[in-house]
Every structure is written in structure tokens, then in C-alpha cells.
Design an enzyme around this catalytic site. Structure first.
Site, mmCIF file in Angstrom:
data_model
loop_
_atom_site.group_PDB
_atom_site.id
_atom_site.type_symbol
_atom_site.label_atom_id
_atom_site.label_comp_id
_atom_site.label_asym_id
_atom_site.label_seq_id
_atom_site.Cartn_x
_atom_site.Cartn_y
_atom_site.Cartn_z
ATOM 1 N N HIS A 388 0.818 -1.215 0.000
ATOM 2 C CA HIS A 388 0.000 0.000 0.000
ATOM 3 C C HIS A 388 0.851 1.263 0.000
ATOM 4 O O HIS A 388 0.332 2.370 -0.225
ATOM 5 C CB HIS A 388 -0.917 -0.007 1.228
ATOM 6 C CG HIS A 388 -2.246 0.639 0.989
ATOM 7 N ND1 HIS A 388 -2.476 1.530 -0.042
ATOM 8 C CD2 HIS A 388 -3.438 0.532 1.643
ATOM 9 C CE1 HIS A 388 -3.716 1.952 -0.007
ATOM 10 N NE2 HIS A 388 -4.335 1.354 1.011
ATOM 11 N N ASP A 392 -2.307 2.207 -4.572
ATOM 12 C CA ASP A 392 -3.524 2.627 -3.898
ATOM 13 C C ASP A 392 -4.621 1.590 -4.097
ATOM 14 O O ASP A 392 -4.578 0.769 -5.017
ATOM 15 C CB ASP A 392 -3.998 3.979 -4.444
ATOM 16 C CG ASP A 392 -3.024 5.105 -4.118
ATOM 17 O OD1 ASP A 392 -2.350 5.010 -3.066
ATOM 18 O OD2 ASP A 392 -2.931 6.064 -4.916
#
Length: 417
Positions: A388, A392
Site C-alpha cells: 500500500h 492505492d
């Protein structure tokens, strides 16, 4: 005159290995370049060839010992194999290593103490020897499918499954297992982790500690791919000499999605993001020593047939331990197919320094709604684990949707849509 056998160069940055198995015993005849030992590195098993023809001399190290590149591990005596009897007394130096390997196996049969090292088609590796003891299988009755006819752990498991009545033969096992048995008959066994398993554990934990991992799921209707495979599999195999599987479709679909979403194909190095304009797809393959991940180079430039051939070749060579070190390096994205083992859903761990891994799972018929009607369709869950820090949630979901669209309508793969 004896010739020393030394640990060969194992690859960039690899300075040591673990002796996994002796393929030749003192007194055995050996030919030039014939494998005499198997070394376990951080990634693959490497066979050590004989530099000369002659008779196997003394073992300088034991199975399980750590050896450095360039270290002497054995000697080869001059001869053509005939002097084997005369050479037999020589391994006085190796009196400790050889019995140490053979001793645990001797009581298993109680009738053929030498079987584990000399009476079979080849020496049994430690993992195979443990499986023989565990399942109570006579290695002389097992047909080896490994390299040079060697018996693999899978061969022993298959033999045990084929003869369920042989299970009681495992009763003498407490006498040979290196474990402490309680009065109730329960016991424990301690087995040292292989170098490969240690490396896998280290890298996976490192990935968890470093990356901000998250997993996103979707499901895909496999109807179109299954129909295409059923329709063309015979013609495909006849033309290309390889079976048409599902991995070819998923690899091509993944390459297309990676072009549209370059961050999924990127990696983090320090404070920089490295984007790749190529797709080197790592495919998780199960081998006797654990999971290995060879790389399909430039998969985005390959056809489905070329991808299937490459994966098939990797699978065969992973089983006999002949994958090369350079074939394990690199990779920009990984595909792991747990469905072949029956997995319904999982959260795969990324393979550093990559930033994402796609998990495939088993196909099962489920009730779904299509055009307002409840129908039965062959469905598969997809899982994308990603870092992450770089990817995204929107990009992860978009990647899975693009993959889903391509699999549910394979024409998109043909026209690159």
C-alpha cells in the site's frame, strides 16, 4: 592419485551452501561430470559434478554441513570402477558420516540394513528416508521418478497411498525415530530446517515487516475460458506440444493489466519508485524442497503457447531440482496458483522487492445472478496482495477488474483490449 572435488561457484552473492545429499558413496564408480552430491542453496538445489572419471573416495563433509564456495568436500581416486573392493577400506576417514546417514534407516526393515544407501537405484535423501520411516514403505518396492531414477518423497507418499494395508508396518518406527516417546506412545521429532526453507521464512517475514500489505478480492466467471480450453485443447497440444492450461490465460491477462497500471508492476528502492516497461512474471512452483519462484522473462512479449511451455518446463525441472540460479532472479510480478491444491481463498504474501502478487484459487460451481436470473457458473476467487506504500486501493481494484474482464471475455486478450 586422488583428485579433490570442490564446491563450485553457486551464483552472485552466494558464498555458502548446505550439503543436502550424497549421490555417490565411497567405492562407487563415477564418470566425468557425473553428479556426486547435491547442495542446497538459498534458492535451489545444485548438483556437484565429478571433475574426473574414477572411483568415489572419501567424503570430507556430512549431510547437513554448511560448506563454502571452493571448499573441498570429497576426493575421486583414479580408476574405472573395478578397484571398488580395494577402495572400500579407504573410507575410514568417513566412518562417521556414512553410518550417520544409514543408521536411522537400518531397523526400519529389520532385514535389509544396507538398503537405504546401497541396495536401491540411488541413495535416499534425508527427507525421503524420513518418509519411508513414517509410512512404513519398503524403498526396494518404490519406483523412483526423480533424476537418474532416484526416489522422491512424492514417490514414497504415492506408494503408501496405493497400499493402505501396509500402514501397520510403521509399528517399529518408535525404535528408529530420533525422538523421545512418552509412555502414552506420543512422540516428537526435531528436523533441522533446510537452507531453502530458512530463506523462505526469512523473506516472507521480511516482506511483512517492510511492506504495508493489503489484500483485495474479486471473483471471476471461468465459463468462457473453460469452453475455449475444451474446444481447442487437442488442437493446441497437437500444434504446440504442450497442454493448454489456465495459467497461460491469466499470465497474458495480467500482463495487459500491468501495462494499464504500471505501479502494480513497479518496486520501491530506497526513496525511489522503479517502473518497469517489461513484465517478468514470477510463477510459484512446488518442488520437493519447498516453494520456488522461477521467472518468465518478457512474458508480455510471449504467446499463450510460449507461456504454457515455459511454465511446464519450470514445473518438471523444479521436481528434479535442475532449475538454475539465474532463472530464480528478478521478476516484477508474481502469480501463485493455490487452486491446484484445493485452496478456496487466501491472502498471498508479496515477493520482495516486488509490490504485488496475484493469488488464484480453485474453481467451483456457485449460484450467481446473471441478467436477473440465478444460474450455476464455475467461479474462482482472485486475491491481489499489494504494498500500500506504492499501490492505492483504486489501482488494486482496477487491476482485478481488468483481469476479470479479460478472463470472462478472452477475446479481449486477442485484440489487446
Amino acid at each position: 592419485m586422488a583428485t579433490e572435488v570442490k564446491v563450485p561457484v553457486l551464483g552472485e552473492s552466494i558464498t555458502e551452501a548446505t550439503l543436502g545429499e550424497w549421490l555417490k558413496q565411497p567405492g562407487d564408480a563415477v564418470a566425468v561430470d557425473e553428479p556426486i552430491a547435491s547442495l542446497e542453496t538459498d534458492k535451489v538445489s545444485v548438483e556437484v559434478p565429478s571433475p574426473v572419471a574414477g572411483v568415489m573416495g572419501a567424503h570430507a563433509v556430512k549431510v547437513g554441513d554448511t560448506v563454502e564456495v571452493g571448499a573441498m568436500i570429497a576426493t575421486i581416486d583414479a580408476g574405472d570402477g573395478a578397484p571398488a573392493a580395494a577402495t572400500a577400506p579407504q573410507p575410514a576417514v568417513t566412518a562417521s558420516p556414512v553410518p550417520a546417514e544409514a543408521a536411522p534407516s537400518a531397523p526400519a526393515g529389520q532385514q535389509a540394513p544396507a538398503a537405504p544407501s546401497d541396495n536401491g537405484p540411488a541413495a535416499l535423501s534425508p527427507s525421503v528416508r524420513r518418509a519411508v520411516l513414517e509410512f512404513g514403505v519398503d524403498p526396494a518396492t518404490v519406483k523412483g521418478t526423480g533424476k537418474d531414477g532416484r526416489i522422491t518423497k512424492e514417490d514414497v507418499t504415492a506408494a503408501a497411498s496405493a497400499k493402505p494395508a501396509a500402514a501397520p508396518a510403521a509399528a517399529p518406527e518408535p525404535a528408529v525415530a530420533p525422538s523421545v516417546a512418552a509412555a502414552s506412545g506420543r512422540k516428537e521429532e526435531r528436523v533441522r530446517m533446510t537452507r531453502l526453507r530458512q530463506t523462505i521464512a526469512k523473506r516472507l517475514k521480511e516482506a511483512q515487516n517492510t511492506a504495508a500489505m493489503l489484500t483485495t478480492f474479486n471473483d471471476v466467471d471461468m465459463t468462457a475460458v473453460i469452453e475455449a480450453r475444451a474446444k481447442y485443447k487437442d488442437l493446441f497440444e497437437k500444434k504446440h506440444g504442450v497442454r493448454l492450461g489456465f495459467m497461460g490465460f491469466f499470465a497474458k491477462a495480467a500482463c495487459m493489466a500491468l501495462k494499464d497500471l504500471p505501479s502494480v508492476n513497479a518496486s520501491i528502492e530506497g526513496d525511489e519508485i522503479v517502473y518497469h516497461d517489461y513484465a517478468d512474471i514470477s510463477v510459484a512452483v512446488s518442488g520437493p524442497g519447498g516453494l520456488v519462484v522461477p521467472v518468465i522473462r518478457d512474458a508480455d512479449q510471449m504467446s499463450v503457447a510460449q507461456i504454457e511451455k515455459t511454465i511446464g518446463d519450470f514445473g518438471r525441472r523444479a521436481k528434479d531440482g535442475s532449475l538454475k540460479m539465474e532463472e530464480m532472479k528478478g521478476g516484477t510480478f508474481t502469480i501463485s496458483n493455490g487452486g491446484v491444491f484445493g485452496s478456496l481463498m487466501s491472502t498471498p504474501i508479496i515477493n520482495p522487492p516486488q509490490s504485488a502478487v496475484l493469488g488464484l484459487h480453485r474453481i467451483e460451481d456457485r449460484a450467481v445472478v446473471v441478467n436477473g436470473q440465478i444460474v450455476i457458473r464455475p467461479m474462482m476467487y482472485l486475491a491481489l496482495s499489494y504494498d500500500h506504500r506504492l499501490i492505492d486501493g483504486r489501482e488494486a481494484v482496477t487491476f482485478l477488474v481488468a483481469l476479470k474482464n479479460a478472463i470472462e471475455d478472452p477475446t479481449r486478450i486477442l485484440i489487446d483490449l
